[in-house]
Design a protein around this motif. Sequence first.
Motif, PDB file in Angstrom:
ATOM      1  N   LYS A   1       0.850  -1.185   0.000  1.00 47.21           N
ATOM      2  CA  LYS A   1       0.000   0.000   0.000  1.00 47.21           C
ATOM      3  C   LYS A   1       0.891   1.242   0.000  1.00 47.21           C
ATOM      4  O   LYS A   1       1.883   1.292   0.722  1.00 47.21           O
ATOM      5  CB  LYS A   1      -0.867  -0.027   1.263  1.00 47.21           C
ATOM      6  CG  LYS A   1      -1.846   1.109   1.371  1.00 47.21           C
ATOM      7  CD  LYS A   1      -2.504   1.116   2.747  1.00 47.21           C
ATOM      8  CE  LYS A   1      -1.547   1.650   3.807  1.00 47.21           C
ATOM      9  NZ  LYS A   1      -2.188   1.804   5.120  1.00 47.21           N
ATOM     10  N   TYR A   2       0.507   2.210  -0.792  1.00 41.21           N
ATOM     11  CA  TYR A   2       1.275   3.461  -0.825  1.00 41.21           C
ATOM     12  C   TYR A   2       1.274   4.127   0.536  1.00 41.21           C
ATOM     13  O   TYR A   2       0.256   4.155   1.221  1.00 41.21           O
ATOM     14  CB  TYR A   2       0.656   4.435  -1.843  1.00 41.21           C
ATOM     15  CG  TYR A   2       1.265   5.821  -1.756  1.00 41.21           C
ATOM     16  CD1 TYR A   2       2.451   6.116  -2.436  1.00 41.21           C
ATOM     17  CD2 TYR A   2       0.694   6.808  -0.955  1.00 41.21           C
ATOM     18  CE1 TYR A   2       3.028   7.383  -2.324  1.00 41.21           C
ATOM     19  CE2 TYR A   2       1.275   8.065  -0.841  1.00 41.21           C
ATOM     20  CZ  TYR A   2       2.444   8.341  -1.531  1.00 41.21           C
ATOM     21  OH  TYR A   2       3.023   9.579  -1.398  1.00 41.21           O
ATOM     22  N   ASN A   3       2.408   4.639   0.944  1.00 38.81           N
ATOM     23  CA  ASN A   3       2.436   5.607   2.037  1.00 38.81           C
ATOM     24  C   ASN A   3       3.380   6.725   1.620  1.00 38.81           C
ATOM     25  O   ASN A   3       4.238   6.540   0.748  1.00 38.81           O
ATOM     26  CB  ASN A   3       2.837   4.963   3.370  1.00 38.81           C
ATOM     27  CG  ASN A   3       4.263   4.462   3.362  1.00 38.81           C
ATOM     28  OD1 ASN A   3       5.207   5.226   3.199  1.00 38.81           O
ATOM     29  ND2 ASN A   3       4.443   3.157   3.529  1.00 38.81           N
ATOM     30  N   ALA A   4       3.235   7.886   2.241  1.00 38.92           N
ATOM     31  CA  ALA A   4       3.979   9.061   1.782  1.00 38.92           C
ATOM     32  C   ALA A   4       5.486   8.908   1.996  1.00 38.92           C
ATOM     33  O   ALA A   4       6.266   9.687   1.454  1.00 38.92           O
ATOM     34  CB  ALA A   4       3.454  10.318   2.474  1.00 38.92           C
ATOM     35  N   GLY A   5       5.899   7.899   2.772  1.00 40.23           N
ATOM     36  CA  GLY A   5       7.334   7.626   2.906  1.00 40.23           C
ATOM     37  C   GLY A   5       7.966   7.392   1.539  1.00 40.23           C
ATOM     38  O   GLY A   5       9.127   7.735   1.301  1.00 40.23           O
ATOM     39  N   LYS A   6       7.186   6.837   0.615  1.00 39.05           N
ATOM     40  CA  LYS A   6       7.731   6.564  -0.715  1.00 39.05           C
ATOM     41  C   LYS A   6       8.069   7.870  -1.442  1.00 39.05           C
ATOM     42  O   LYS A   6       9.091   7.974  -2.109  1.00 39.05           O
ATOM     43  CB  LYS A   6       6.733   5.725  -1.534  1.00 39.05           C
ATOM     44  CG  LYS A   6       6.487   4.338  -0.912  1.00 39.05           C
ATOM     45  CD  LYS A   6       5.603   3.445  -1.784  1.00 39.05           C
ATOM     46  CE  LYS A   6       5.323   2.114  -1.075  1.00 39.05           C
ATOM     47  NZ  LYS A   6       4.645   1.126  -1.920  1.00 39.05           N
ATOM     48  N   THR A   7       7.196   8.846  -1.310  1.00 39.27           N
ATOM     49  CA  THR A   7       7.451  10.142  -1.944  1.00 39.27           C
ATOM     50  C   THR A   7       8.515  10.923  -1.179  1.00 39.27           C
ATOM     51  O   THR A   7       9.356  11.598  -1.771  1.00 39.27           O
ATOM     52  CB  THR A   7       6.139  10.953  -2.036  1.00 39.27           C
ATOM     53  OG1 THR A   7       5.185  10.169  -2.768  1.00 39.27           O
ATOM     54  CG2 THR A   7       6.339  12.283  -2.739  1.00 39.27           C
ATOM     55  N   LEU A   8       8.482  10.807   0.158  1.00 40.76           N
ATOM     56  CA  LEU A   8       9.495  11.501   0.961  1.00 40.76           C
ATOM     57  C   LEU A   8      10.897  11.001   0.629  1.00 40.76           C
ATOM     58  O   LEU A   8      11.850  11.780   0.554  1.00 40.76           O
ATOM     59  CB  LEU A   8       9.246  11.249   2.447  1.00 40.76           C
ATOM     60  CG  LEU A   8       8.244  12.153   3.143  1.00 40.76           C
ATOM     61  CD1 LEU A   8       7.974  11.631   4.547  1.00 40.76           C
ATOM     62  CD2 LEU A   8       8.761  13.588   3.202  1.00 40.76           C
ATOM     63  N   ALA A   9      11.007   9.693   0.447  1.00 40.82           N
ATOM     64  CA  ALA A   9      12.324   9.126   0.126  1.00 40.82           C
ATOM     65  C   ALA A   9      12.846   9.764  -1.151  1.00 40.82           C
ATOM     66  O   ALA A   9      14.016  10.149  -1.241  1.00 40.82           O
ATOM     67  CB  ALA A   9      12.222   7.609  -0.009  1.00 40.82           C
TER      68      ALA A   9
END
Lengths: 169, 641
Positions: free
Chosen positions: B285-293
């Motif tokens: 599941k997407y979480n904003a950690g992916k974009t933050l990284a």
Amino acid sequence: MTDQSFEEFLHLSVDLTAFEETELLGTGLAHQYLAKVRAACGGEVVSALLDAHRAARADAADGVGGHDPAVLDRALRHRIFSDDRLGPVARNVIKLWYAGMWYGLPPEWTDCYGARTAAETATVTAASYQEGLLWPAIGANPPGAKAPGYGSWAQPPRIDDRYLRGGAK
Amino acid sequence: MYAKFPDGAARRTDPAAAAEVLYDAVIVGGGIAGAIVASRLGEAGKRVLILEAGPAEDLTLRGYEAYLDRFYSAISKDNQAPYPVVANAPMPRGTDARRIFPGAPDASAYIVQNGPFATDTTYTRVLGGTTMHWEAKTLRMLPEDFRMRTLYGEGADWPLGYEDLAPYYTEAEREIGVSADVEDQAYLGITFDEGYVFPMKGLPLSYLDRMVAGDIDGMPVELDGEKRELRVRPFPQGRNGIPNPAYDGGKGYVPRGAVSTYQVEVGGRCQGNNNCVPICPVQAKYNAGKTLAAALRTGRVDLVAQAVAHKVHVDERTGRVTEIEYRRYDRPDSPGFTTMRARGRLFVLAANAVENPRLMLASGLRSSSGLMGRNFMDHAYLLAWALLPEVAGTFRGTNCTGGITDLRGGRFRRRQAAFSVDIHNDGWGWARGAPMTDLIDLVDAGGRYGESLRQGLVDRVSRQLQLAFMVEVPADPSNRVTVDPAITDSLGNMRPILTYDIPEYTMRGVAYARQLSKRIFARLGAEDHTAYDPAFWGYAVHTGEGYEIRGGNHLAGTHVMGRDPSTSVVNADQRCWDHENLYLVGGGSMPTVGTSNVTLTVAALCLRSVRVMLAQLASETAPIHLTSHGAARGRSPEVAQ
Ligand SMILES: Cc1cc2nc3c(=O)[nH]c(=O)nc-3n(C[C@H](O)[C@H](O)[C@H](O)COP(=O)(O)OP(=O)(O)OC[C@H]3O[C@@H](n4cnc5c(N)ncnc54)[C@H](O)[C@@H]3O)c2cc1C
Ligand code: SF4
């Protein structure tokens, strides 16, 4: 903790849960569960519970190593489930196996039989939640663990046929 | 592809040194909204500072596993169970909700609930924000949702239309990684670009969904003179499925796996853990950690955690924001803090639709429209539950794979709220705490054990069907977030005070939803077990009938966008009318919530705003001088709507 009481705890657990001994051992938690019940209620209560169960099995013994289910059911109800002291503990053992959690016993119980620790609701270990028998009983995985794989949810559930037929209402 | 969180990035920025830097943009909040803005500005070469209220280790697998362990061990597996409680950056919890009695606000939990309606709505203050525990349904809004006032005389019109947002929806679907099939999602006016496919193929419907579909597909419904047929339709989902090779003109799509670990281990396809809320163990599941990284990998984005924005400082003369004052706490468990400040050319508040207005109001910035904090919206959920005649194998799959979306739009919206219906793969969990409550009841009250218990569980749990009607709530200025200087948290930040009532328009939709659920159950031959408890904290009565209403966690409306500064807080670009270098981004900008879970729209709005921010940064090239009372000056561009 003697080996014998562990064996007896397993026998009790088989009757209470309708899961086989190998399945119970497969959770890797049987020893911890017995220890949990002892820690919560004290050794004396556990011994009494195991004694009562042994007696119930004896009542129902058919003489050739098995027992009559109807007689066993009646004996368990009379000797254990209806007993003020043992009934709540036995029901908690069922919930322990199914949910991996010790549900606090009510004050009525702790007031009569001491063992304050029995009143506290607690998980046994992080693994005990994942090993709850509830999940295999309903053909599902514990939410958040033991993922069954992509798309598995589109298939019919893996629930033993005898429960599919037996059921409804 | 795996999303590597750069080593030490959560701690590499020294707040004292950061105070000396004039950033291109200072962003408050490291949720999806803040992360998207940060990543795009960073990629465009801008220097960015993110202030995050929650504590942040690097988003490592180990840190993530600590969340999981906390969840496994928790006695109450509510939707905040995996996340640490931090008194310095407190958050609401679903279990906080209490019935509110007139004149007696409930201040026992972080959000002070003024009533009259109590809500269990929550959000998460950790790095990554509420997407750490969201369910990840990613519906686009309907074109008509943007024109509610014009079409139906209800709610408000947006200063934007579906067509304006469509390209950003497409980009947001890439960013989040959406699994869906266009043929299922083009309805009620939703259109896609010629040849568009979603990044990944749709997740299959659950066995339960298909059992429901067997009787419901083709069910006729007539509302306000319009006839339609219902069908069970899969939802678009922000979780990894099978990549669609036709994506992006045949280039395909590479799913983003778990943050900081290899996808072969975790983070690949959704595995059906049925635990999307509160935490996906494998980060399918997407979480904003992916974009933050990705943002942190640009090397131009700094992050200071344990940094709770305390006050927005404004130059009285120009209205421009000069700095954000924040309180940096030393340890999560003790109240010591240092006051710090962050300076930038642009400021972006991305702290969500409760925290953004809370911070603005605590800074004395009420918006000349007077609308800061007003028009609070959420979805109102009505649950209805029944037992199917056959075993459906409930409790498998993602929390929800399919539902009924045919009543999201139509002429009836002149009179009553629209809704979308979820079929819950987790049975009566939300309504009644299944399956644990069933287990306890069967054992304690039912005298069940052994075989009869196993039989009882299959009969009672594996046949459960729960429908969740997600009913729209229109903007109402008296539903609002306020603050009171006397009511603060342990760090001295004013706490949000929520005044909320469910509008009649919504209640008419709720009443209709209950009626429809009865028809659906009857068509399925299901036993209706729905019963609404008058003692329930969210009990609401409408024309003599009582309902249990739950919060939707889809916060919106509190810094509403519009064309006219006297009737809105921000413009279509989410820029404050009052403060030309301040953007308030997120659900708070939305004038209507319609019947989609808000986050995809939030992401699309942020992607759109980034372009305007870049244009503004480019046009305000004159060196910016900041003094303690002077502020940066520069003309901002007129931005097309
Ligand atoms: C149980 C649940 C299920 C959901 N399911 C869905 C769904 O299926 N689909 C959908 O679209 N949406 C869903 N949502 C909603 C979704 O999670 C939110 O819309 C989304 O996460 C909002 O993103 P945001 O970045 O605007 O705010 P948030 O994610 O709340 O992030 C705000 C960030 O700001 C930080 N912050 C707050 N205050 C301060 C401060 N003063 N100083 C510094 N930092 C601060 C916070 O710590 C946080 O990191 C769900 C929510 C919940 C709770
Ligand atoms: S079903 Fe499981 S693997 Fe899939 S997103 Fe939800 S929690 Fe993650």
